[in-house]
Design a protein around this motif. Structure first.
Motif, PDB file in Angstrom:
ATOM      1  N   VAL A  54      45.076  47.639  38.187  1.00 25.35           N
ATOM      2  CA  VAL A  54      44.064  48.679  37.679  1.00 25.35           C
ATOM      3  C   VAL A  54      43.502  49.165  39.233  1.00 25.35           C
ATOM      4  CG1 VAL A  54      42.937  47.309  35.995  1.00 25.35           C
ATOM      5  CG2 VAL A  54      42.414  46.808  38.098  1.00 25.35           C
ATOM      6  N   SER A  55      43.204  50.523  39.037  1.00 23.91           N
ATOM      7  CA  SER A  55      42.773  51.247  40.177  1.00 23.91           C
ATOM      8  C   SER A  55      41.333  51.171  40.561  1.00 23.91           C
ATOM      9  CB  SER A  55      43.530  52.902  40.399  1.00 23.91           C
ATOM     10  OG  SER A  55      42.822  53.374  38.843  1.00 23.91           O
ATOM     11  N   ASP A  56      40.529  50.953  39.029  1.00 25.39           N
ATOM     12  CA  ASP A  56      39.094  50.905  39.251  1.00 25.39           C
ATOM     13  C   ASP A  56      38.755  49.564  38.743  1.00 25.39           C
ATOM     14  OD1 ASP A  56      39.170  53.799  39.873  1.00 25.39           O
ATOM     15  OD2 ASP A  56      39.216  54.380  37.843  1.00 25.39           O
ATOM     16  N   VAL A  57      38.698  48.873  39.983  1.00 27.61           N
ATOM     17  CA  VAL A  57      38.051  47.564  39.903  1.00 27.61           C
ATOM     18  C   VAL A  57      36.705  47.325  39.416  1.00 27.61           C
ATOM     19  CG1 VAL A  57      40.366  46.602  40.816  1.00 27.61           C
ATOM     20  CG2 VAL A  57      38.368  46.929  42.138  1.00 27.61           C
ATOM     21  N   GLU A  58      35.778  48.260  39.704  1.00 25.68           N
ATOM     22  CA  GLU A  58      34.407  48.162  39.761  1.00 25.68           C
ATOM     23  C   GLU A  58      33.930  47.406  38.453  1.00 25.68           C
ATOM     24  OE1 GLU A  58      35.382  51.847  42.235  1.00 25.68           O
ATOM     25  OE2 GLU A  58      35.790  50.807  40.328  1.00 25.68           O
ATOM     26  N   ALA A  59      34.292  48.006  37.446  1.00 25.60           N
ATOM     27  CA  ALA A  59      33.969  47.392  35.875  1.00 25.60           C
ATOM     28  C   ALA A  59      34.457  45.876  35.860  1.00 25.60           C
ATOM     29  CB  ALA A  59      34.496  48.237  34.930  1.00 25.60           C
ATOM     30  N   VAL A  60      35.482  45.617  36.618  1.00 27.51           N
ATOM     31  CA  VAL A  60      36.050  44.128  36.494  1.00 27.51           C
ATOM     32  C   VAL A  60      35.191  43.339  36.810  1.00 27.51           C
ATOM     33  CG1 VAL A  60      37.776  42.608  36.787  1.00 27.51           C
ATOM     34  CG2 VAL A  60      38.376  45.097  36.401  1.00 27.51           C
ATOM     35  N   TYR A  61      34.592  43.476  38.283  1.00 25.58           N
ATOM     36  CA  TYR A  61      33.448  42.758  38.761  1.00 25.58           C
ATOM     37  C   TYR A  61      32.416  42.846  38.047  1.00 25.58           C
ATOM     38  CZ  TYR A  61      36.622  42.827  42.822  1.00 25.58           C
ATOM     39  OH  TYR A  61      37.881  42.632  43.705  1.00 25.58           O
ATOM     40  N   GLU A  62      31.776  43.956  37.369  1.00 24.83           N
ATOM     41  CA  GLU A  62      30.614  44.252  36.924  1.00 24.83           C
ATOM     42  C   GLU A  62      30.706  43.148  35.738  1.00 24.83           C
ATOM     43  OE1 GLU A  62      26.911  45.586  36.029  1.00 24.83           O
ATOM     44  OE2 GLU A  62      28.231  46.468  37.721  1.00 24.83           O
ATOM     45  N   MET A  63      31.735  43.017  34.979  1.00 28.60           N
ATOM     46  CA  MET A  63      31.602  42.276  33.655  1.00 28.60           C
ATOM     47  C   MET A  63      31.616  40.779  33.877  1.00 28.60           C
ATOM     48  SD  MET A  63      35.775  42.314  32.434  1.00 28.60           S
ATOM     49  CE  MET A  63      35.460  41.317  31.099  1.00 28.60           C
ATOM     50  N   ALA A  64      31.835  40.397  35.379  1.00 31.93           N
ATOM     51  CA  ALA A  64      31.975  38.893  35.460  1.00 31.93           C
ATOM     52  C   ALA A  64      30.957  38.378  35.949  1.00 31.93           C
ATOM     53  CB  ALA A  64      33.087  38.960  36.647  1.00 31.93           C
ATOM     54  N   ASP A  65      30.971  36.780  35.955  1.00 30.92           N
ATOM     55  CA  ASP A  65      29.994  35.959  36.681  1.00 30.92           C
ATOM     56  C   ASP A  65      30.362  35.555  37.680  1.00 30.92           C
ATOM     57  OD1 ASP A  65      27.955  36.112  34.118  1.00 30.92           O
ATOM     58  OD2 ASP A  65      29.697  35.659  33.167  1.00 30.92           O
ATOM     59  N   ALA A  66      31.464  35.223  38.039  1.00 32.40           N
ATOM     60  CA  ALA A  66      31.992  34.728  39.308  1.00 32.40           C
ATOM     61  C   ALA A  66      33.407  35.139  39.780  1.00 32.40           C
ATOM     62  CB  ALA A  66      32.105  33.196  39.183  1.00 32.40           C
ATOM     63  N   MET A  67      33.838  34.816  41.017  1.00 36.70           N
ATOM     64  CA  MET A  67      35.128  35.597  41.339  1.00 36.70           C
ATOM     65  C   MET A  67      35.819  34.157  41.786  1.00 36.70           C
ATOM     66  SD  MET A  67      36.998  36.162  44.502  1.00 36.70           S
ATOM     67  CE  MET A  67      37.943  37.664  45.113  1.00 36.70           C
ATOM     68  N   VAL A  68      37.070  33.889  41.600  1.00 34.04           N
ATOM     69  CA  VAL A  68      37.735  32.847  41.982  1.00 34.04           C
ATOM     70  C   VAL A  68      38.984  33.259  42.684  1.00 34.04           C
ATOM     71  CG1 VAL A  68      39.185  30.777  41.332  1.00 34.04           C
ATOM     72  CG2 VAL A  68      37.102  31.491  40.010  1.00 34.04           C
ATOM     73  N   LEU A  69      39.385  32.685  44.143  1.00 37.20           N
ATOM     74  CA  LEU A  69      40.464  33.098  44.713  1.00 37.20           C
ATOM     75  C   LEU A  69      40.700  32.022  45.495  1.00 37.20           C
ATOM     76  CD1 LEU A  69      42.334  35.418  45.233  1.00 37.20           C
ATOM     77  CD2 LEU A  69      41.086  35.692  47.476  1.00 37.20           C
ATOM     78  N   PRO A  70      41.700  30.927  45.069  1.00 30.81           N
ATOM     79  CA  PRO A  70      42.150  29.847  45.737  1.00 30.81           C
ATOM     80  C   PRO A  70      43.354  29.974  46.591  1.00 30.81           C
ATOM     81  CG  PRO A  70      42.616  29.452  43.477  1.00 30.81           C
ATOM     82  CD  PRO A  70      42.186  31.068  43.691  1.00 30.81           C
ATOM     83  N   SER A  71      43.291  31.317  47.276  1.00 27.53           N
ATOM     84  CA  SER A  71      44.334  31.537  48.113  1.00 27.53           C
ATOM     85  C   SER A  71      44.531  30.802  49.306  1.00 27.53           C
ATOM     86  CB  SER A  71      44.111  32.992  48.575  1.00 27.53           C
ATOM     87  OG  SER A  71      45.309  33.562  49.555  1.00 27.53           O
ATOM     88  N   SER A  72      46.081  30.474  49.783  1.00 22.83           N
ATOM     89  CA  SER A  72      46.517  29.844  50.811  1.00 22.83           C
ATOM     90  C   SER A  72      46.620  30.782  52.123  1.00 22.83           C
ATOM     91  CB  SER A  72      48.006  29.262  50.637  1.00 22.83           C
ATOM     92  OG  SER A  72      48.814  30.315  50.359  1.00 22.83           O
ATOM     93  N   TYR A  73      46.687  31.923  51.819  1.00 27.29           N
ATOM     94  CA  TYR A  73      46.714  32.701  53.170  1.00 27.29           C
ATOM     95  C   TYR A  73      46.140  34.250  52.813  1.00 27.29           C
ATOM     96  CZ  TYR A  73      48.155  35.367  57.379  1.00 27.29           C
ATOM     97  OH  TYR A  73      48.118  36.375  58.420  1.00 27.29           O
ATOM     98  N   GLU A  74      45.013  34.854  53.810  1.00 29.58           N
ATOM     99  CA  GLU A  74      44.702  36.123  53.540  1.00 29.58           C
ATOM    100  C   GLU A  74      44.475  36.587  54.923  1.00 29.58           C
ATOM    101  OE1 GLU A  74      44.076  37.943  50.650  1.00 29.58           O
ATOM    102  OE2 GLU A  74      45.024  36.275  49.403  1.00 29.58           O
ATOM    103  N   THR A  75      44.214  38.068  55.057  1.00 31.00           N
ATOM    104  CA  THR A  75      44.198  38.456  56.336  1.00 31.00           C
ATOM    105  C   THR A  75      42.485  39.105  56.502  1.00 31.00           C
ATOM    106  OG1 THR A  75      44.827  40.699  55.711  1.00 31.00           O
ATOM    107  CG2 THR A  75      46.371  39.120  56.561  1.00 31.00           C
ATOM    108  N   PHE A  76      42.097  39.676  55.114  1.00 31.72           N
ATOM    109  CA  PHE A  76      40.757  40.061  55.296  1.00 31.72           C
ATOM    110  C   PHE A  76      40.241  39.693  53.866  1.00 31.72           C
ATOM    111  CE2 PHE A  76      37.538  43.128  54.198  1.00 31.72           C
ATOM    112  CZ  PHE A  76      36.583  42.963  55.395  1.00 31.72           C
ATOM    113  N   SER A  77      41.237  39.688  53.000  1.00 36.10           N
ATOM    114  CA  SER A  77      40.664  39.741  51.497  1.00 36.10           C
ATOM    115  C   SER A  77      39.631  40.588  50.914  1.00 36.10           C
ATOM    116  CB  SER A  77      40.189  38.127  51.289  1.00 36.10           C
ATOM    117  OG  SER A  77      39.931  38.112  49.865  1.00 36.10           O
ATOM    118  N   LEU A  78      40.037  41.820  50.762  1.00 32.77           N
ATOM    119  CA  LEU A  78      39.136  42.870  50.534  1.00 32.77           C
ATOM    120  C   LEU A  78      38.487  42.678  49.061  1.00 32.77           C
ATOM    121  CD1 LEU A  78      37.810  45.691  50.881  1.00 32.77           C
ATOM    122  CD2 LEU A  78      39.935  46.760  49.884  1.00 32.77           C
ATOM    123  N   VAL A  79      39.184  41.936  48.087  1.00 29.78           N
ATOM    124  CA  VAL A  79      38.853  41.601  46.863  1.00 29.78           C
ATOM    125  C   VAL A  79      37.499  40.768  46.969  1.00 29.78           C
ATOM    126  CG1 VAL A  79      40.872  42.058  45.634  1.00 29.78           C
ATOM    127  CG2 VAL A  79      40.427  39.621  46.330  1.00 29.78           C
TER     128      VAL A  79
END
Length: 412
Positions: A294-319
């Motif tokens: 999706v190019s417009d992710v603003e509504a995705v965050y708006e509909m949520a209660d939490a964000m989960v990112l169990p990543s093993s490696y990131e550089t900045f993690s814009l999300v």
């Protein structure tokens, strides 16, 4: 941010029109103050690196700089004033697209570069003034998007070529400044490339704290939730990103099985069939919703209660920064960028890749609405200092310092 197609591309660069000798990079920068050339594979709306490049190009143009972009693809507003020269040819598969751009992108740079030359990683042979580092290939891993020996072999070859290209081209840029997107990446570059360690600095990525703000997309979020068929009494965790193996989607899905009351919305590209089968086997198939890219992710965050990112490696993690700016409770592993934003239990939770740990935090959040609100508010407050405006200003200030200091000047 919705980005429209870029200005009409220039014709391919004829080899005969390309100079065969290099101009000293910083000398050219001094002769053309206010001119910046950005080189990347892609500039656009999807992907953290691509969005950062778009914001940088647009921000520098608004600040009065003349900006040239040399890339395979560039999605900027048609009235942006940014000059775009397309490097025609294949961008995929990587084993073809990477060497293709290295050759023809280098020719394009020799013809079209103006002023300060900033390249995105090890992608062209030209000596640059600034090398923007979004990923340290000596440390970070590349994971296949799908199962199968062909995908695994391709990724293994990609990783080897990326590491080799990074070593060779970084060593070639003996006078460049290496601008990293987080302190973690800067340390990785200093350790992996000691010859350039004194020329490494950090300029953080930014986040649009107006577009990503609590309540800014309430209607679109309500419509999206209805389209996905998520009942109003269910809590929603979002997972945003591709490279699902590295980013830990499997752990997020497994955690869902031990966190009743939660739905998981996945935005990004990957092996949906395999991960969908895993969700079905765990009995949470109906609780996982797939949006694709999706190019417009603003509504995705708006509909949520939490964000989960169990990543093993990131550089900045814009999300992660976007989710924090949107006022979400963030659950993320302490990778680069994340640990520079999230303080455990104050503005989010630092987790591991263990599904049991993720599930425990989800249950804690579901049982305590006040905790969700407090963490989200604190995350929003922390994200406010990471703006695109600051990122653009710090780049512009760097270019000015370079123009006055010359190739042997300090990097700070």
């Amino acid at each position: 941010m919705r980005l429209e197609p870029a200005n009409a591309p220039a014709d391919p660069v004829p080899a005969a029109a390309v100079e065969t000798t290099a101009t000293p990079a910083t000398a050219q920068a001094r002769k053309a103050a206010g001119e910046v050339t950005l080189v990347a594979h892609h500039v656009g709306a999807v992907g953290g690196m691509e969005r950062q490049l778009a914001e940088l190009a647009l921000g520098l143009r608004r600040a009065g700089d003349n900006v040239t972009v040399i890339a395979h693809e560039c999605a900027l507003p048609t009235d942006s004033g940014v000059v775009f020269h397309r490097v025609r040819g294949p961008s995929r598969p990587f084993l073809l697209g990477y060497p293709w751009f290295m050759v023809f992108g280098s020719l394009a740079v020799r013809r079209w570069r103006r002023g300060v030359l900033q390249v995105t990683g090890a992608i062209v042979l030209n000596r640059a003034d600034v090398v923007a580092v979004h990923y340290c290939h000596q440390v970070g891993s590349i994971t296949p998007s799908r199962n199968g020996w062909l995908f695994r072999a391709h990724v293994k070859a990609m990783a080897a070529i990326s590491r080799l290209g990074e070593r060779l081209i970084f060593a070639r840029n003996t006078t460049a400044r290496f601008v990293c997107v987080s302190n973690g990446v800067a340390e990785e570059i200093r350790d992996s490339h000691p010859r350039v360690r004194d020329r490494v600095l950090t300029i953080y990525n930014g986040v649009d704290t107006t577009a990503f703000a609590p309540g800014a997309h309430r209607r679109a979020a309500h419509e999206l939730r209805a389209r996905l068929g998520i009942p109003g009494n269910r809590l929603v965790a979002v997972f945003v990103g591709s490279e699902w193996k590295r980013k830990g989607l499997a752990a997020a899905i497994e955690a869902l099985a031990s966190a009743p009351g939660w739905e998981l919305v996945v935005a990004g590209a990957g092996d949906r069939a395999s991960y969908g089968a895993r969700a079905e086997a765990l009995g949470v198939g109906e609780a996982v919703h797939w949006l694709g890219e999706v190019s417009d992710v603003e509504a995705v965050y708006e509909m949520a209660d939490a964000m989960v990112l169990p990543s093993s490696y990131e550089t900045f993690s814009l999300v992660t920064f976007e989710a924090a700016a949107s006022g979400l409770a963030v659950l993320a592993t302490p990778v680069n960028g994340v640990r520079e934003l999230i303080e455990d239990a104050r503005n989010g939770f630092l987790i591991t890749q263990e599904p049991a740990v993720i599930a425990e935090r989800l249950r804690q959040l579901s049982a305590d609405p006040a905790l969700r609100a407090r963490l989200g508010e604190a995350a929003r407050e922390s994200a406010l200092s990471f703006t695109w405006e600051r990122m653009v200003r710090e780049h512009d200030e760097l270019y000015a310092r370079m123009a006055s200091a010359g190739p042997s000047g300090p990097v700070r």
